[in-house]
Structure formats: C-alpha cells, structure tokens
Write a protein that holds these residues in place. Structure first.
Motif, mmCIF file in Angstrom:
data_model
loop_
_atom_site.group_PDB
_atom_site.id
_atom_site.type_symbol
_atom_site.label_atom_id
_atom_site.label_comp_id
_atom_site.label_asym_id
_atom_site.label_seq_id
_atom_site.Cartn_x
_atom_site.Cartn_y
_atom_site.Cartn_z
ATOM 1 N N LYS A 1 0.849 -1.184 0.000
ATOM 2 C CA LYS A 1 0.000 0.000 0.000
ATOM 3 C C LYS A 1 0.887 1.237 0.000
ATOM 4 C CE LYS A 1 -0.486 -0.205 5.008
ATOM 5 N NZ LYS A 1 -1.421 -0.415 6.094
ATOM 6 N N THR A 2 0.345 2.307 -0.545
ATOM 7 C CA THR A 2 1.084 3.565 -0.560
ATOM 8 C C THR A 2 0.887 4.273 0.768
ATOM 9 O OG1 THR A 2 -0.719 4.972 -1.338
ATOM 10 C CG2 THR A 2 0.570 3.816 -3.016
ATOM 11 N N GLY A 3 1.692 5.285 1.001
ATOM 12 C CA GLY A 3 1.424 6.176 2.113
ATOM 13 C C GLY A 3 0.284 7.104 1.726
ATOM 14 N N ALA A 4 -0.344 7.719 2.715
ATOM 15 C CA ALA A 4 -1.386 8.707 2.433
ATOM 16 C C ALA A 4 -0.756 9.898 1.702
ATOM 17 C CB ALA A 4 -2.037 9.160 3.736
ATOM 18 N N ALA B 1 -7.421 -2.932 -7.184
ATOM 19 C CA ALA B 1 -7.074 -1.759 -6.387
ATOM 20 C C ALA B 1 -8.090 -1.576 -5.274
ATOM 21 C CB ALA B 1 -7.047 -0.507 -7.260
ATOM 22 N N ARG B 2 -7.602 -1.279 -4.111
ATOM 23 C CA ARG B 2 -8.457 -0.853 -3.003
ATOM 24 C C ARG B 2 -8.046 0.575 -2.683
ATOM 25 N NH1 ARG B 2 -7.546 -4.731 0.795
ATOM 26 N NH2 ARG B 2 -9.192 -5.929 -0.209
ATOM 27 N N ILE C 1 -4.044 0.760 -2.483
ATOM 28 C CA ILE C 1 -3.658 -0.513 -1.881
ATOM 29 C C ILE C 1 -3.795 -1.592 -2.940
ATOM 30 C CG2 ILE C 1 -4.229 -2.221 -0.099
ATOM 31 C CD1 ILE C 1 -5.540 0.171 1.447
ATOM 32 N N ASN C 2 -2.790 -2.444 -3.049
ATOM 33 C CA ASN C 2 -2.911 -3.609 -3.909
ATOM 34 C C ASN C 2 -3.631 -4.675 -3.096
ATOM 35 O OD1 ASN C 2 -2.679 -5.910 -5.452
ATOM 36 N ND2 ASN C 2 -0.551 -5.541 -6.028
ATOM 37 N N ALA C 3 -4.852 -5.001 -3.490
ATOM 38 C CA ALA C 3 -5.671 -5.958 -2.746
ATOM 39 C C ALA C 3 -5.291 -7.408 -3.049
ATOM 40 C CB ALA C 3 -7.146 -5.718 -3.050
ATOM 41 N N MET C 4 -4.318 -7.616 -3.924
ATOM 42 C CA MET C 4 -3.889 -8.976 -4.280
ATOM 43 C C MET C 4 -2.559 -9.290 -3.597
ATOM 44 S SD MET C 4 -6.320 -9.863 -6.399
ATOM 45 C CE MET C 4 -5.724 -11.235 -7.337
ATOM 46 N N THR D 1 1.066 -8.025 -9.071
ATOM 47 C CA THR D 1 1.330 -6.586 -9.104
ATOM 48 C C THR D 1 0.097 -5.863 -9.638
ATOM 49 O OG1 THR D 1 3.690 -6.933 -9.436
ATOM 50 C CG2 THR D 1 2.812 -4.796 -10.100
ATOM 51 N N LEU D 2 -0.248 -4.752 -9.006
ATOM 52 C CA LEU D 2 -1.325 -3.899 -9.482
ATOM 53 C C LEU D 2 -0.735 -2.957 -10.518
ATOM 54 C CD1 LEU D 2 -4.173 -2.662 -9.338
ATOM 55 C CD2 LEU D 2 -3.389 -1.334 -7.361
#
Length: 164
Positions: free
Chosen positions: A66-69, A86-87, A117-120, A124-125
């Motif tokens: 997941k990325t940072g905000a 993607a989430r 967020i990569n939900a997998m 890779t998203l």
C-alpha cells in the motif's frame, strides 16, 4: 469565430516534429514525484512531449503493498486499472474505501487525501494514471492516522444512482 474554434496554422514542417508523439513502454521516466509503496513512471509531460495541460504515466504497486497517504494538490487524477485489484482509501483519516478491477476507472478530485492498496497478495497492481496538468505533484501526508475499519462506499453518479 471563438478561441475554441480558432485553429493555429501548421508549423513549417507540417506537424512532423510538433504533432503526434509515441512514447515507447521501455522509455518511461521514473524520475518523477514518488509516494512510498508505489512506482510511478512518466510517459507524457512537458519535458518529454511538450504536453501543456496533462501528465500521463504508469503506476505499479507490488503484491500486498500500500502507498502512504498523499494528495496531488490542485490536480484532478484518473486511474485506469490494467491488471490486478485496487483498493482505494480516502478522507481525512482514510475513513472511506472502495475497490476497482481491470477495466475500471477511478477519479480522484483535487486535495483529497488518499491511499492506493494492492488488494492482491500475489499479483502486481498495474495502472495508467492521467492528471489534469503537466506537473508531477505528490504531497505525502505522513501524519495521517487511518481509521481501523473504513466505511465501504459504492460508486454513485447521476446515471447510476444505486451505485456500481
């Protein structure tokens, strides 16, 4: 005739060097604003193609990452999901969430704090990203403390009032 209808004369070379540009996949530029947890690469921007009003490139988020905000200042962003799931979380405390898959588009308005967020866990998203200006603005928000359980939000618009 309005400015919208006025067409400038063609350049001396008949648009040969100032017309269409093709940016090959193996020549994307990763020297652009980054956010922890993702890799952005520019394809279309002022420096590379002379684009005056947009930025376009790719985004890859590694499996289960997941990325940072962050937010993108005054820019509008569109994310197109090529591969993966993607989430998105957004809001002042990332209190809202929704998911998108291949073929889906995500719109992020200016100044909205968000997190991709990569939900997998095993894929890779891969996304295409387009922004409304040629600037590569990414303002990281390290002080955002996300809520533990975000509220799921269905995509709703005037054409689809019950959500998607």
């Amino acid at each position: 005739m309005t400015d919208h209808e006025a067409v400038p004369p063609p350049p001396a070379d008949g648009w040969k060097h100032e017309g269409v540009r093709v940016v090959k996949a193996d020549s994307l530029d990763s020297n652009t604003a980054q956010t922890p947890g993702m890799n952005r690469a520019a394809a279309i921007n002022l420096a590379r193609t002379g684009a005056q009003k947009l930025w376009a490139g790719t985004v890859h988020i590694h499996p289960d990452a997941k990325t940072g905000a962050h937010h993108h200042g005054h820019l509008e962003s569109v994310i197109y999901i090529v591969k993966g799931k993607a989430r998105m979380r957004w809001g002042e405390k990332l209190e809202f969430t929704a998911e998108a898959g291949p073929g889906d588009f995500i719109f992020v308005p200016p100044y909205v704090p968000h997190q991709e967020i990569n939900a997998m866990k095993d894929e890779t998203l891969e996304c295409v990203l387009v922004r409304s200006d040629n600037e590569a603005i990414a303002i990281n928000l390290p002080d955002v403390e996300p809520v533990e359980k975000p509220e799921e939000v269905r995509w709703i618009d005037p054409t689809h009032p019950t959500g998607g």
